[in-house]
Design an enzyme around this catalytic site. Structure first.
Site, mmCIF file in Angstrom:
data_model
loop_
_atom_site.group_PDB
_atom_site.id
_atom_site.type_symbol
_atom_site.label_atom_id
_atom_site.label_comp_id
_atom_site.label_asym_id
_atom_site.label_seq_id
_atom_site.Cartn_x
_atom_site.Cartn_y
_atom_site.Cartn_z
ATOM 1 N N CYS A 1 3.744 0.476 3.815
ATOM 2 C CA CYS A 1 3.945 0.203 2.643
ATOM 3 C C CYS A 1 3.649 1.362 1.349
ATOM 4 C CB CYS A 1 2.828 -0.949 2.007
ATOM 5 S SG CYS A 1 1.152 -0.418 2.458
ATOM 6 N N GLU B 1 6.722 -7.716 6.409
ATOM 7 C CA GLU B 1 5.552 -8.007 5.477
ATOM 8 C C GLU B 1 5.454 -6.562 5.007
ATOM 9 O OE1 GLU B 1 1.399 -7.252 4.504
ATOM 10 O OE2 GLU B 1 2.568 -6.222 5.927
ATOM 11 N N ARG C 1 -5.089 -10.999 -2.247
ATOM 12 C CA ARG C 1 -4.124 -9.897 -1.543
ATOM 13 C C ARG C 1 -2.676 -10.302 -1.483
ATOM 14 N NH1 ARG C 1 -5.863 -5.971 1.779
ATOM 15 N NH2 ARG C 1 -4.343 -5.117 3.443
ATOM 16 N N ARG D 1 1.018 -10.315 -0.871
ATOM 17 C CA ARG D 1 1.991 -9.475 0.046
ATOM 18 C C ARG D 1 3.405 -10.009 -0.087
ATOM 19 N NH1 ARG D 1 -1.229 -6.473 -0.795
ATOM 20 N NH2 ARG D 1 -2.277 -4.880 0.683
#
Length: 311
Positions: free
Chosen positions: A71, A114, A159, A161
């Protein structure tokens, strides 16, 4: 369903799929310490090394391909160089792997990816549009996207995502899992009788609790009910506006690696065979198991509806 996992880390995404009846037959990660943790918990089917240097012929055929690809090129914490950063090109390695399977008549039925929330807004959406174009127009998948928050799936951690779910079958009508009411707080996950090394010294407290200096100002809070996002650099102990700190026995301390594991949905039976520094990095990079499990279950339901699920 046979699954190949890329950029597996310590196995958060993998565990959610394992728990739902998928068979992870091959996994890969570049970080040798993450591989050590993965092997200690899930087995020897993970192969260490740079995915760009692993031959396509050595990656087995699968029904489903999953991956939390790096990421850093898209994160709000970084410089957001996207595909200009060599790590950003790892998405294209995923595409290359899938393309190779297509040429051999072994196209995965589903692909689940993801990444960070800001993937969808990076460069005014250009980065995600390119990813979507490759998945849809080049590889021929029907693509679905949503942003899921760990706090909506039983884990007291904010969180967010991006999840990208793709089906080879164009008839797929996929719905992402619905949010659930959170029943736990960070305090419910805390350990007791914690080693003194996790408590903050009087010397460092003013720095940790400050609201920042110069051009960076942010409110520092501790004892949050829902934790801030765990980050890969937790070992450095950032200010309380970025990292999580709690009060226990009248003193302030950082989270322990076990508490970080709990905040990512891992049971206490999960083995942590590495140093605290490596553990913080791995849990900060991990996919939350609860979210992975919910996505895996919803993908399974769709594959069953399409008549493509294989036990």
């Amino acid at each position: 369903m046979k699954v190949v996992s890329l950029f597996s880390g310590l196995g958060g995404l993998d565990k959610g799929f394992m728990d739902t009846g998928y068979d992870i037959i091959w996994a890969n990660d570049f970080d040798r310490f993450a591989v050590q943790t993965y092997r200690a918990n899930f087995g020897d089917h993970i192969v260490p090394g740079d995915i760009n240097e692993i031959s396509l012929e050595d990656i087995p055929d699968c029904d489903v391909l999953i991956g939390g690809f790096p990421c850093q090129p898209f994160s709000m914490m970084g410089q957001q160089r996207g595909f200009e950063d060599t790590r950003g090109t790892l998405f294209f390695r995923i595409a290359e792997i899938i393309s190779d399977k297509i040429e051999k008549g072994k196209k995965p039925k589903a692909v689940i990816l993801e990444n960070v929330r800001s993937l969808t807004t990076h460069r005014n959406g250009e980065t995600y549009r390119e990813i979507h174009r490759v998945l849809q127009d080049v590889l021929g998948y029907k693509v679905f996207k949503d942003i899921l928050n760990s706090a909506d799936f039983g884990v007291p951690q904010t969180r967010n995502r991006t999840y990208i779910v793709c089906f080879d079958n164009q008839a797929a009508d996929y719905l992402f899992p619905e949010a659930q009411k959170l029943q736990k707080t960070l305090q419910d996950l805390l350990e007791h009788d914690v080693d003194s090394k996790y408590y903050l010294s009087d010397r460092i407290l003013p720095t940790i609790l400050s609201n920042g200096t110069g051009g960076y100002q942010a409110k520092s809070e501790i004892d949050l009910k829902i934790a801030r996002p765990l980050c890969a650099t937790m070992a450095k102990m950032h200010r309380a506006c970025q990292d999580n700190y709690v009060t226990q026995n009248g003193r302030i301390r950082r989270l322990t690696p076990r508490e970080c594991a709990r905040l990512q949905g891992f049971e206490d039976s999960f083995v942590i065979p590495v140093s605290d520094c490596q553990a913080y990095k791995q849990f900060g990079n991990a996919v939350t198991v609860n979210v992975s499990r919910a996505v895996a279950e919803s993908v399974k339901d769709t594959l069953k509806e399409l008549g493509e699920w294989i036990d």
